[in-house]
Design an enzyme around this catalytic site. Structure first.
Site, short mmCIF file in Angstrom:
data_model
loop_
_atom_site.label_atom_id
_atom_site.label_comp_id
_atom_site.label_asym_id
_atom_site.label_seq_id
_atom_site.Cartn_x
_atom_site.Cartn_y
_atom_site.Cartn_z
N ARG A 1 0.82 -1.21 0.00
CA ARG A 1 0.00 0.00 0.00
C ARG A 1 0.86 1.26 0.00
O ARG A 1 0.58 2.23 -0.70
CB ARG A 1 -0.96 -0.05 1.20
CG ARG A 1 -1.87 1.13 1.44
CD ARG A 1 -2.74 1.64 0.30
NE ARG A 1 -3.21 0.70 -0.65
CZ ARG A 1 -3.26 0.94 -1.97
NH1 ARG A 1 -2.87 2.11 -2.45
NH2 ARG A 1 -3.69 0.03 -2.79
N LYS B 1 1.75 25.48 -4.29
CA LYS B 1 0.52 24.86 -3.76
C LYS B 1 0.66 23.34 -3.80
O LYS B 1 -0.09 22.66 -4.50
CB LYS B 1 -0.68 25.35 -4.57
CG LYS B 1 -0.92 26.84 -4.43
CD LYS B 1 -2.11 27.33 -5.23
CE LYS B 1 -2.31 28.84 -5.02
NZ LYS B 1 -3.41 29.37 -5.86
N LYS C 1 4.41 39.63 -4.89
CA LYS C 1 2.98 39.51 -5.16
C LYS C 1 2.28 40.82 -4.83
O LYS C 1 2.88 41.77 -4.34
CB LYS C 1 2.40 38.38 -4.33
CG LYS C 1 3.05 37.04 -4.65
CD LYS C 1 2.16 35.90 -4.20
CE LYS C 1 2.84 34.58 -4.55
NZ LYS C 1 2.02 33.44 -4.16
N GLU D 1 4.63 39.69 -9.86
CA GLU D 1 3.27 39.43 -10.32
C GLU D 1 2.64 40.77 -10.70
O GLU D 1 2.65 41.71 -9.90
CB GLU D 1 2.51 38.78 -9.15
CG GLU D 1 1.07 38.49 -9.41
CD GLU D 1 0.38 37.95 -8.15
OE1 GLU D 1 0.85 36.96 -7.58
OE2 GLU D 1 -0.61 38.59 -7.72
N ASP E 1 -0.95 37.80 -14.05
CA ASP E 1 -1.90 37.08 -13.22
C ASP E 1 -3.35 37.34 -13.62
O ASP E 1 -3.82 38.49 -13.56
CB ASP E 1 -1.69 37.48 -11.76
CG ASP E 1 -2.44 36.54 -10.83
OD1 ASP E 1 -2.49 35.33 -11.13
OD2 ASP E 1 -2.99 37.01 -9.82
#
Lengths: 282, 282, 282, 282, 282, 282
Positions: free
Chosen positions: C103, C138, C170, C200, C221
């Protein structure tokens, strides 16, 4: 923007491990035997030499991890210059914990301040030029993050942190690839768009080849001052230029005057002596 | 009996951690991009300076942990003296792993050999006396075990390894206890029968008090050569005598000639420069 | 150069931890109860869907860490495409260990192959352009290194690995700095020479400001296709261009046709379904 | 009784490790360069899709481990349903730490909420029956505990947590034992009195054998709806009945209507997409 | 089916940690000083008392982790009975490693064999009944897995391994819930289908309530022999019956004769003396 | 000076690991199911037997690590004697955490108090002499530091903590060296100046040889009372004398009356039964 501190989550494991290394299995036999548990004390951490301070957060943590009741008040900040005898911090609280944590706190601070001070000396030696002092991967095993931080504290800049955050093509890589340009080609096709590529060149011919292939930075390795000058001219701003090879405070100014952007010095992290710092009971 | 190696179970975690520090999250970008997986290579690890070699087992482990197919054949043994250019080991096998592990292997060996070489220099300076060179707890955080080993490799001897394997009563402890003799009394009643007690004394009066109380060793701290001589006479073999305080190769012989048993030197582990060692492709 | 495998020293702790998570305190109760210790078995690891295989080294390690006597013979290589039913590997040896490790081996392989397969689908959708598919931060907590590897395996490229190997400015950073150009200025003065800077931008005006300030890459973006096209034109090769914002196999071709260099897709690592892989006894 | 939270001692190592994975060796370069250390900020964590929230404790911990001065006020509770745009939590404090911890906090929450939301959808699809949705061991390596928790959060129930807390006899075990009843006999004689035994059966004949031997639960694997119904009838309450095999929200109701007690779904933990959650500065 | 060994991946960290605990920072000073590195030796591990052997795999690992060249040939198997003086294993190889690992190997084996022997004595005392001896959670911290294994080795059976693999409702839980039946109801609605529920009852009234509510097992706590008999009758096979409360080899037969299925004994793991085992040079 | 507590940095990892061992992957199923999160409780930790208390800091930590809101007020101190039924501590706070941490807290305290109580009994048996009771390296794997502490708590003293903090020359070492004096010579030339040397002797002839060679301590192993007396006389204060060999409270007084300084007892740490301690809800 002031120098950013290292996140505590990064340095706490180092300080904890260093304390455990000193405590062993049975702790501080001497202090436990002699110092009553309720005795309070006050001490001053002071420089015994002139230099640049680094590592206050690690010293604070060493005391706190042994006894949270110990108060550590910094009188200087990382990056600050201190004169011989200057007080760096006042430590106050339970005497036992202060004596137990003292050596670990000082071992971190004196070593990091040693790196920062050596960096500052070299940086001062080239301050009439645009050159910056950078460190290498020749760091103390397990202490790279705090030694790189100490270099920043001393006014230097950091080369790559490891094998994975930038490409540095060295002579062996070139030999395997067959040529500087082929090595660069392979690297570019392999890595992500946010990874820079630097090539070590030994000759001006190799430099030309690297510039033609396009690189982010070139490392002029062990070149004569004359060749370095020519190299910087040929680069003409098309890449960052770095000089390396047995740099000392004496040779640094001449190297810097060739116009290179960076001078890398392994000595900063592998051989700089500590800054002598002590803790004196008040 | 030859110098005993450090058990692999003790050093493997250090080498593993150092490799991970260098590999980061993505490994050796440069080598992975440029060097084919099936390329074999051969290289010689060589000293670039004269000195004493230490750390061969850690270098071997660095290569093995990256690729067990790499063969590491030592040409010297820890503790051996090498001349500039002397070959220390031959490394052979998959080129990728050799390039990836190289810096970690050298970082351990050059640092440990630096400590061993500095120790050997000091030991040579006092070889006409019975004095031995010993290290202190002023070691690099996390590397105490291998630095203490490097001191032994260089012909020195080890002071205590931490706060828990011996009692060392310092000035602060004496101040808390009220007197040297009271500090000794407290220590003796606290610790087990296999723990030795050493006291740091600044004056001959303190020395007399310590000898009267009975101790295993006395540390004559920062005394004049004259006082040291008198101290050694007064001790008269009743305790081990240790001298400390800014020892250099220049001052060491005079200190040793006072008749002390041991000279302790923090510099060996906190500020000795590395021994320059490189890896050259064949 | 073929895709470089992840160093075993990086993946072994993950596989070991995953096995321990499954074994708990008492191990495989069912197998221990039912399967004799000396029973040998043979099984084929096979894809139940078409896709791209990734993670063979982790599967091999899962079996080996449970029982070194298990032989794992890969029939495919990471990055290889498999048809439904295709055999990926043959596993042979003591039946107990095979059942116990099964597994964990499959959990790694099916997840990594899922990421690789999703990447390959997107890469195929834009293969008529120069655009490359890249992943983001992410990722699944604790599995970033192997998910980034899976993206490479599927023909994608990697964005930065964490907060420390590149600068990505960002909207929040811009808001704090006051402007795109001030943010870039601060970043450049802070980081080392081998750290790239990406910004960004939400508008073409911001793009112009970024290009004027000089950056290595710009992230367009959530722009409209029209604006992206204009953005790519304005960049004119002066920076790497990256598009992001809810990319799907359906929208990807249009985005790629705007001429951007990169299309970043969080979905690859946070929501790609596994590739169904099973282990069938022979 | 409300859903019990996971003990912090269990989840803290995961959050810490995930933060270290993102910080690397040098921390958040972008934020350190641009955001002043004393800047305060406020942000709202908000759902971008409808779903069920899970993981608030892990998000809170991510912020706290980076900076204990950050306040995290939850506006929802784990298990709560949120509409698109709904605020989940308010985060307030030093801006640097908030930006540094943001991605790790969101990576945990969005993944766990994705599992919870998928579970809730399936649970809703069978809510007209007595069937419960359960997960499997097909979980993300290293994240089993929090994924099992997320399943509970979404209204599902947990199958065994690993190989050691229950016996699950599968086809391979039956093949080795020779028969279902022999496998059950071996299992019963091997395990402690608090360990349940479940058997996977493919046919009604195997089911009869299992019931005759006496088991706690039977897993009807990949049976037709018709066979499942017959199976449930034959079981007649003598064992817990579980159905498995490529369950989707579409097929789940029919399966549930056969009267099975449980429907197990690997997809919940190996392939459920994340719930899109963001952090918006206020 | 013979007793299944513990997976090496579970026990290796324990043995490694125990060796490091004994080696400290400097290793085996005595052996390193006195025993030449190339000296070979042979020794026999022998029981000094009659008992049941357990822990051979841990002893073997202790020697192997110190030196893989040491050969460990077991002459008995875990669970085997030995007479005083009986040889358990022959150990051969480098003398240094054998002397260094000896104490750790013996510490594991003598403790585990002590638990196994105590279990075997109790099991023998009730062998004329159907009752089995089971252990509790009163185990040595950090050693639960190997102590539970030792209990199995001695012919006992295991109660739950921790707080998470079964429900055991004790008097405090009942007090909080208000009644035995309400406690059972809450437990059943909370846990997964593979988790058994056991209730501790002090009186026959509580027993009736538990049986009415339906439980998997009941723990008759500190009841008189008379009440136990009545309890077993009332249970009538509807639940597993367990007796507990200061069981000794003297009281065990009477308790067993009441017809209970299990007798649980904390003493086995918290207070059983070791089995004296030594290593004798040949 | 009162008994010094163990530094929290040394014991916290043990308590944390023990809690995780009990919590497993899913935590306290029973308590989570039955006890409301906001229920408060109060309980008294009480001795069920007379003895000496040890381990209060570990018990306090067990509760605190599960829930910092739990208050633990000690009514006794480590080393204090308690009568049957005596309250040792009051624990107050959230009921859930108290129930979850209870067993781990008690497992540490009852075991450590068992060692302390056994030590105190033996110490009392020899209190009319100057002999002290000491422990050995026959400790529970992973728990040596806290067991050595428990011995001190009971009024005993500690032998060496491991292989690296003192030399203990045993019969096998003597056999390898060829003689007691050669073994001592090798040891002395190998170890640092703060390491004591003890020799195990079986005969008075060996004792004479050891005394002639000069040692810090001699271990009179398994000697008759008569020989011990003669041995102590011959030693005449020139070395510390230690007796060992199957010491019991009955034989200890006679051994002590021979005049030996120390009596070492492995039984204290490898076979002392626990002190029965419970936690009773108020």
């Amino acid at each position: 923007m002031p120098l950013a501190p290292l996140p505590e989550i990064l340095i706490e494991p180092l300080v904890r491990q260093a304390l455990l290394e000193d405590l062993g299995r049975a702790g501080d036999l001497t202090t436990d035997a002699i110092v009553p548990p309720d005795l309070a004390a006050k001490a001053v951490m002071a420089a015994r030499q002139a230099g640049v301070v680094a590592g206050l957060d690690l010293a604070r943590l060493a005391f706190r991890l042994i006894d949270p009741a110990i108060r550590f008040a910094a009188l200087a900040a990382d990056g600050g210059e201190v004169a011989p005898g200057a007080a760096i911090a006042v430590v106050e609280g339970p005497a036992r914990g202060m004596l137990t944590a003292e050596r670990t706190a000082l071992n971190f601070m004196s070593r990091m301040s040693g790196v920062a001070s050596a960096t500052a000396r070299l940086a001062a030696a080239v301050s009439h030029t645009k050159a910056r002092i950078v460190c290498t991967r020749k760091t103390t095993p397990l202490l790279r993050a705090i030694e790189k931080y100490a270099v920043r504290t001393g006014g230097g800049s950091n080369h790559r942190f490891g094998l994975d955050d930038a490409v540095l093509i060295k002579d062996n890589h070139v030999a395997v690839a067959g040529s500087v340009s082929e090595a660069i080609r392979r690297a570019r096709s392999h890595v992500g768009h946010l990874v820079k590529i630097e090539v070590e060149v030994d000759t001006l011919a190799q430099l030309d080849e690297a510039l033609a292939a396009g690189v982010d930075a070139v490392l002029l390795d062990n070149m004569s001052i004359e060749d370095m000058k020519r190299g910087v001219e040929r680069i003409g701003g098309r890449a960052i230029s770095e000089a390396s090879g047995r740099v000392t405070p004496e040779t640094a100014p001449k190297i810097a005057e060739t116009g290179v952007d960076l001078i890398s010095v392994g000595w900063l992290t592998h051989s700089a002596p500590i800054l002598d710092i002590g803790l004196d009971a008040v």
